[in-house]
Design a protein around this motif. Structure first.
Motif, PDB file in Angstrom:
ATOM      1  N   SER A   1       0.841  -1.190   0.000  1.00  0.00           N
ATOM      2  CA  SER A   1       0.000   0.000   0.000  1.00  0.00           C
ATOM      3  C   SER A   1       0.880   1.244   0.000  1.00  0.00           C
ATOM      4  CB  SER A   1      -0.901   0.014   1.226  1.00  0.00           C
ATOM      5  OG  SER A   1      -0.137   0.417   2.335  1.00  0.00           O
ATOM      6  N   LEU A   2       0.271   2.329  -0.204  1.00  0.00           N
ATOM      7  CA  LEU A   2       0.994   3.602  -0.285  1.00  0.00           C
ATOM      8  C   LEU A   2       1.748   3.885   1.008  1.00  0.00           C
ATOM      9  CD1 LEU A   2       1.440   5.999  -2.123  1.00  0.00           C
ATOM     10  CD2 LEU A   2      -0.562   7.065  -1.153  1.00  0.00           C
ATOM     11  N   ASP A   3       1.021   3.706   2.110  1.00  0.00           N
ATOM     12  CA  ASP A   3       1.659   4.002   3.394  1.00  0.00           C
ATOM     13  C   ASP A   3       2.782   3.034   3.675  1.00  0.00           C
ATOM     14  OD1 ASP A   3      -1.626   4.615   4.294  1.00  0.00           O
ATOM     15  OD2 ASP A   3      -0.051   6.145   4.172  1.00  0.00           O
ATOM     16  N   LYS A   4       2.551   1.779   3.270  1.00  0.00           N
ATOM     17  CA  LYS A   4       3.589   0.787   3.523  1.00  0.00           C
ATOM     18  C   LYS A   4       4.850   1.149   2.745  1.00  0.00           C
ATOM     19  CE  LYS A   4       4.196  -4.157   3.018  1.00  0.00           C
ATOM     20  NZ  LYS A   4       3.469  -5.408   2.852  1.00  0.00           N
ATOM     21  N   MET A   5       4.664   1.508   1.501  1.00  0.00           N
ATOM     22  CA  MET A   5       5.814   1.879   0.674  1.00  0.00           C
ATOM     23  C   MET A   5       6.532   3.075   1.291  1.00  0.00           C
ATOM     24  SD  MET A   5       7.681   1.216  -1.830  1.00  0.00           S
ATOM     25  CE  MET A   5       7.012   0.308  -3.190  1.00  0.00           C
ATOM     26  N   ARG A   6       5.757   4.004   1.755  1.00  0.00           N
ATOM     27  CA  ARG A   6       6.330   5.216   2.331  1.00  0.00           C
ATOM     28  C   ARG A   6       7.173   4.872   3.548  1.00  0.00           C
ATOM     29  NH1 ARG A   6       1.814   8.286   3.570  1.00  0.00           N
ATOM     30  NH2 ARG A   6       1.572   9.306   1.573  1.00  0.00           N
ATOM     31  N   SER A   7       6.594   4.067   4.426  1.00  0.00           N
ATOM     32  CA  SER A   7       7.331   3.754   5.656  1.00  0.00           C
ATOM     33  C   SER A   7       8.522   2.867   5.365  1.00  0.00           C
ATOM     34  CB  SER A   7       6.404   3.092   6.663  1.00  0.00           C
ATOM     35  OG  SER A   7       6.025   1.829   6.211  1.00  0.00           O
ATOM     36  N   VAL A   8       8.345   1.965   4.388  1.00  0.00           N
ATOM     37  CA  VAL A   8       9.473   1.095   4.023  1.00  0.00           C
ATOM     38  C   VAL A   8      10.629   1.941   3.522  1.00  0.00           C
ATOM     39  CG1 VAL A   8      10.234  -0.547   2.279  1.00  0.00           C
ATOM     40  CG2 VAL A   8       8.171  -0.993   3.576  1.00  0.00           C
ATOM     41  N   LEU A   9      10.324   2.875   2.632  1.00  0.00           N
ATOM     42  CA  LEU A   9      11.385   3.723   2.087  1.00  0.00           C
ATOM     43  C   LEU A   9      12.069   4.509   3.188  1.00  0.00           C
ATOM     44  CD1 LEU A   9       9.967   5.060  -1.283  1.00  0.00           C
ATOM     45  CD2 LEU A   9      12.016   3.693  -0.940  1.00  0.00           C
ATOM     46  N   THR A  10      11.240   5.047   4.106  1.00  0.00           N
ATOM     47  CA  THR A  10      11.819   5.814   5.211  1.00  0.00           C
ATOM     48  C   THR A  10      12.791   4.949   6.002  1.00  0.00           C
ATOM     49  OG1 THR A  10       9.620   6.770   5.388  1.00  0.00           O
ATOM     50  CG2 THR A  10      11.208   7.400   7.064  1.00  0.00           C
ATOM     51  N   ASP A  11      12.288   3.753   6.370  1.00  0.00           N
ATOM     52  CA  ASP A  11      13.118   2.846   7.144  1.00  0.00           C
ATOM     53  C   ASP A  11      14.389   2.472   6.392  1.00  0.00           C
ATOM     54  OD1 ASP A  11      11.087   0.684   9.219  1.00  0.00           O
ATOM     55  OD2 ASP A  11      12.839   1.943   9.680  1.00  0.00           O
ATOM     56  N   LEU A  12      14.171   2.175   5.131  1.00  0.00           N
ATOM     57  CA  LEU A  12      15.272   1.717   4.294  1.00  0.00           C
ATOM     58  C   LEU A  12      16.355   2.780   4.205  1.00  0.00           C
ATOM     59  CD1 LEU A  12      15.496  -0.919   2.811  1.00  0.00           C
ATOM     60  CD2 LEU A  12      14.729   0.196   0.746  1.00  0.00           C
ATOM     61  N   LEU A  13      15.936   3.979   3.917  1.00  0.00           N
ATOM     62  CA  LEU A  13      16.933   5.034   3.751  1.00  0.00           C
ATOM     63  C   LEU A  13      17.627   5.347   5.060  1.00  0.00           C
ATOM     64  CD1 LEU A  13      14.900   7.320   1.350  1.00  0.00           C
ATOM     65  CD2 LEU A  13      16.922   5.992   0.788  1.00  0.00           C
ATOM     66  N   GLU A  14      16.923   5.083   6.181  1.00  0.00           N
ATOM     67  CA  GLU A  14      17.530   5.395   7.472  1.00  0.00           C
ATOM     68  C   GLU A  14      18.479   4.278   7.899  1.00  0.00           C
ATOM     69  OE1 GLU A  14      14.530   6.993  10.164  1.00  0.00           O
ATOM     70  OE2 GLU A  14      15.712   6.094  11.786  1.00  0.00           O
TER      71      GLU A  14
END
Lengths: 740, 149
Positions: free
Chosen positions: A719-732
């Motif tokens: 989902s959109l939110d999942k992708m968003r949080s995944v990217l955030t986590d990933l980049l961090e």
């Protein structure tokens, strides 16, 4: 024996004389002896007599005289020498005592006399004290009378009773023959006989007020003795008797307005009444000072009592007046309510009646538009449609406004997307704006919550109205719409003194500013803008339509939302800014995600999270590739799509931060690619992060991914939110393996 | 028809599709991805899906007609179809695909043919439904309204 020289009396005719001498001497002696005895007896009895020893002397003197006379008895006959010597002794003694006594008396008698005068003096004094006692008693009685009189007078608030009681009591206390009260007439030029004691119904005598005697009485606050021949005193028919003394005293009549004047000196415009008191004729009684004082005191009391009575009358009158007014107001209110009800019924009926034909007109006109028409006919039909739409809007507005005014309109509260409202407004206004070549910009503050609780429809209506006005009144230029959360200091506007915002935890104040570069408004006209049906004639926009109700309705809606709306303009031609502040509720934690998996909520909600992030997506399935691409585009990433591993290897570069690979076991050797990418980018910071997208939920896949050197694994669907949080986590953290 | 009525009809129709299992949350996600930068996203994706699915179904039909059935290929196609349908949220199609894959593994011809028929059926159903939905959308847009979320 010598013969005495006394002649021996013979008992012949000289005997009688001798006998009488003998007897008188005897009695004299007796008296001489008894008098001292009596004296002694009485002195003994009285204790106060101060001159006892004088009496003793006296006694001695008397006794000796008696003795002498007694001894004299023996000298009538021949007597011996002893008798003679005794006689001589006695006489000598007597002489001595009597001389001493005589000398003493010279001292004593003045004293005795003075005693008598003192006694007389004391008696006079006693009489005087008695008289004074009588006087004091009279005064005290008078005081009692005054108190009783005052009590009688003050026990009633009825003017007539007060005055009658005064006269009666005064008459009784002072035993007057006549007592009368003269009141000034309305004109103030005469005194009229109002009340008397003896006569039941006084005939309306009047006396001109400017009589010297009357003036004299009025000018002093003391009771003044006047002549019985004075016109005010001629109350009884003239008779043959001597009229008693007459006293007159003034009674100040206090007017209500006098109570305001505290510091002013005594006004000569004060009105007085005159009280006349007559003593009984032929009584020779005189007016005593205490009686005059009594009269003065009573007159004062009467004045006070009369003023109280006047105040009471006034307040009763005011109360009656108020009651009448209340009744009238009540009637008016009921009439107004009836009128409002009638109007509402009328509106409701008319509304329905008017809408039905309106619907028919609009529907049929639009249908007519669809058919084949000549250009002129089309124009006509369009005009008909436009006019009927306008009319329909007007009907709605009028009904809305009447409901708003009644207060019967209630907001439909609900949770809605605030951002969507603004986007909608923008969408609706864009066509018109672009036709007029106006540039519209929307600026939403980052801290503006995405969701809010309020009446979405009416908020949109209001914002649309304002923006529509901005567009309507601008011929060129730009329109900017800004929306942000208002802080407390910006909420207090000097133009809105009655707007008192209250901050609380579950509410916030939305502030929307619409600035246009249009024709502007004269600052003097600004207050009229929000009144119904008042359209500004000077702006020359007669042909732009509108009934002038829009802003009035907006204001009502904004008020219902506990907010405030106003317009600022620097003048004609300088554009204007419309500002509105409304109170909206904070929604509860909005449940946006319906997915089973929900990592931590991202803090930057509603904002593009990864602007310009370069990513590569590899997916053989066209549809899912497109979906993933759409996801990442929505998040603002710069997406490169590849459909095969060769393409992937070819296009991947160090600019790509993340590579999403859809691994489906039979199709692509994703692990192989992973290894090859690792080989391509030896330096760790250059290599993009490799994330696998898979629908497989078994642990083997995950282990394989990890072993192959992938940095992350995400389960499809994303989902959109999942992708968003995944990217955030990933980049961090540079790694993200979803829990399987 | 009245704009409000149209919108209501649209919402009801869409809700019914969810209720009946034709669509799942993935479709909602797709709608969320549609914005002013990407105004026709959903329509494009769904059109692509239709194209893809048609192609795949034809391939499947041809593959099953063969004498010697290449189950690996069939599995690959079904896998593709499954992926596509799950990407747009065509739930029923996806479910049938899962069953299809099982039969493929078992190398069950009857089962496969049955599944193919089912897939075709479900696909045509969802296609019709989505097309009606888009038509309603179009009507609303032309009437000047906005698509309710």
């Amino acid at each position: 024996m010598e013969s005495c020289n006394c002649i021996e009396p013979q008992w012949p005719p000289d005997d009688l004389l001798m006998k009488y001498q003998y007897i008188s001497d005897f009695f004299i002696a007796l008296a001489y002896f008894s008098i001292p005895l009596e004296l002694i007896y009485f002195v003994k009895k009285s204790a106060v007599f101060p001159y006892r020893w004088v009496l003793v002397q006296f006694g001695a003197f008397i006794v000796l005289c008696g003795a002498t006379h007694l001894i004299n008895l023996w000298t009538f006959t021949v007597h011996s020498r002893t008798v003679a010597s005794v006689m001589t002794t006695a006489k000598v003694l007597t002489a001595a005592v009597s001389c001493i006594t005589a000398l003493m008396l010279v001292h004593i008698i003045p004293d005795l006399l003075s005693v008598k005068t003192r006694e007389l003096f004391l008696k006079n004094k006693a009489a005087e004290l008695d008289r004074e006692m009588g006087l004091i008693r009279t005064q005290e009685e008078t005081g009692r009378h005054v108190r009783m009189l005052t009590h009688e007078i003050r026990s009633t608030l009825d003017r007539h009773t007060i005055l009658k009681t005064t006269l009666v009591e005064l008459g009784r206390t002072l035993a007057l023959e006549e007592c009368a009260l003269w009141m000034p007439t309305r004109t103030g030029l005469e005194l009229q006989l109002s009340y008397t004691l003896r006569q039941q119904n006084p005939v309306g005598y009047t006396v001109p007020i400017h009589h010297p005697v009357i003036n004299q009485v009025f000018s002093s606050n003391r009771a003044v003795k006047i002549s019985p021949n004075c016109p005010v005193a001629r109350l009884r028919p003239a008779g043959k008797y001597m009229p008693g003394e007459v006293v007159a005293v003034r009674v100040p009549l206090l007017h209500l307005s006098n109570f305001h004047i505290n510091d002013w000196p005594e006004l000569s415009t004060k009105r007085y009444a005159l009280m006349v008191l007559m003593l009984p004729s032929d009584s020779a009684r005189q007016w005593h000072v205490h009686e005059l004082e009594l009269v003065e005191v009573v007159a004062d009391q009467v004045a006070v009592a009369l003023s109280h009575a006047a105040i009471l009358e006034e307040s009763m009158r005011a109360r009656d007046l108020l009651m009448d007014q209340n009744v009238a107001l009540d009637l008016a209110r009921r009439e107004a309510e009836t009128a409002i009800r009638a109007r509402n019924d009328f509106l409701a009926v008319m509304n329905h009646e008017m809408r039905t034909p309106m619907h028919a007109i609009i529907a049929l006109s639009s249908l007519l538009q669809e058919t084949e028409l000549t250009p002129e006919q089309r124009l006509m039909v369009e005009t008909v449609l436009k006019s009927s739409n306008l009319l329909a809007t007007l009907i709605n507005d009028v009904l809305d406004l009447s409901r708003l005014e009644d207060g019967s309109l209630q907001l439909d509260l609900g949770t809605f997307n605030l951002y969507a409202v603004f986007r909608e407004v923008l969408n609706l206004i864009k066509p018109i704006a672009s036709v007029k070549k106006l540039h519209v910009s929307l600026n939403l503050a980052p801290d503006l919550p995405e969701y809010a609780v309020g009446d979405e429809k009416r908020l949109m209506q209001t914002i649309l109205n304002i923006v529509g006005n901005a567009v309507k009144f601008s011929k060129e230029g730009s329109i900017s719409i800004t929306a942000f959360v208002a802080k407390l200091d910006t909420l207090r506007d000097s133009k809105a003194p009655e707007f008192l915002p209250v901050l609380s935890d579950n509410h916030f104040y939305l502030r929307v500013q619409v600035k246009d570069s249009g024709s502007g408004i004269n600052p003097l006209d600004i207050p009229k803008l929000f009144t119904k049906f008042a359209q500004n004639q000077s702006t020359g926009t007669r042909n732009s339509g509108g009934s002038g109700l829009g802003l009035a309705i907006c204001k009502r809606f904004v008020n219902l939302m506990e907010g405030h709306i106003w317009i600022e303009s620097e003048g004609l031609g300088k554009g204007c800014t419309a500002i509105l502040i409304v109170k909206l509720g904070m929604p509860e934690r909005v449940n946006e995600s319906k997915l089973p998996y929900m990592p931590k909520m991202p803090t930057n909600h509603g904002q593009i999270a990864f602007p310009g992030l370069k990513v590569l997506v590899m997916d053989e399935n066209g549809v899912s590739r497109m979906v993933t691409e759409g996801l990442l585009l929505h998040l603002g990433c710069d997406v490169t799509m590849v459909g095969s591993s060769d393409e992937c290897l070819r296009l991947v570069s160090h600019e790509h931060k993340v590579v999403f690979m859809d691994i489906c076991v039979p199709c692509i050797d994703s692990y192989g690619i992973t290894i090859r990418i690792h080989e391509k980018f030896t330096k760790r910071h250059e290599r993009p992060l490799l994330v696998a997208l898979t629908g497989n939920t078994d642990k083997v896949t995950k282990e394989n991914c990890m072993r192959a050197g992938m940095d992350g694994l995400i389960l499809k669907p994303v989902s959109l939110d999942k992708m968003r949080s995944v990217l955030t986590d990933l980049l961090e953290h540079r790694v993200f393996f979803e829990a399987i | 028809m009245d704009l409000v009525q149209l919108q209501r009809q649209f919402v009801d129709y869409r809700t019914s599709l969810y209720h009946e299992g034709f669509l799942d949350e993935q479709f909602t996600q797709l709608q969320e991805l549609q914005d002013e930068n990407n105004p026709d996203f959903v329509v494009e994706v769904v059109s692509l899906f239709f194209e893809d699915s048609e192609r795949l179904l034809n391939e499947l039909a041809r593959a099953l007609e063969q004498q010697s059935i290449d189950y690996k290929r069939i599995d690959a196609h079904v896998h593709q179809l499954k992926g596509s349908s799950s990407s747009i949220g065509a739930q029923r199609v996806q479910k049938v695909c899962i069953a299809f894959r099982n039969y493929c593994e078992e190398q069950n011809v009857e089962g496969c043919l049955n599944c193919l028929q089912q897939v075709r059926h479900e696909y045509s159903l969802v296609k019709t439904k989505l097309e009606s939905l888009f038509q309603l959308e179009q009507q609303i847009l032309t009437a000047g309204g906005s698509i309710p979320m």
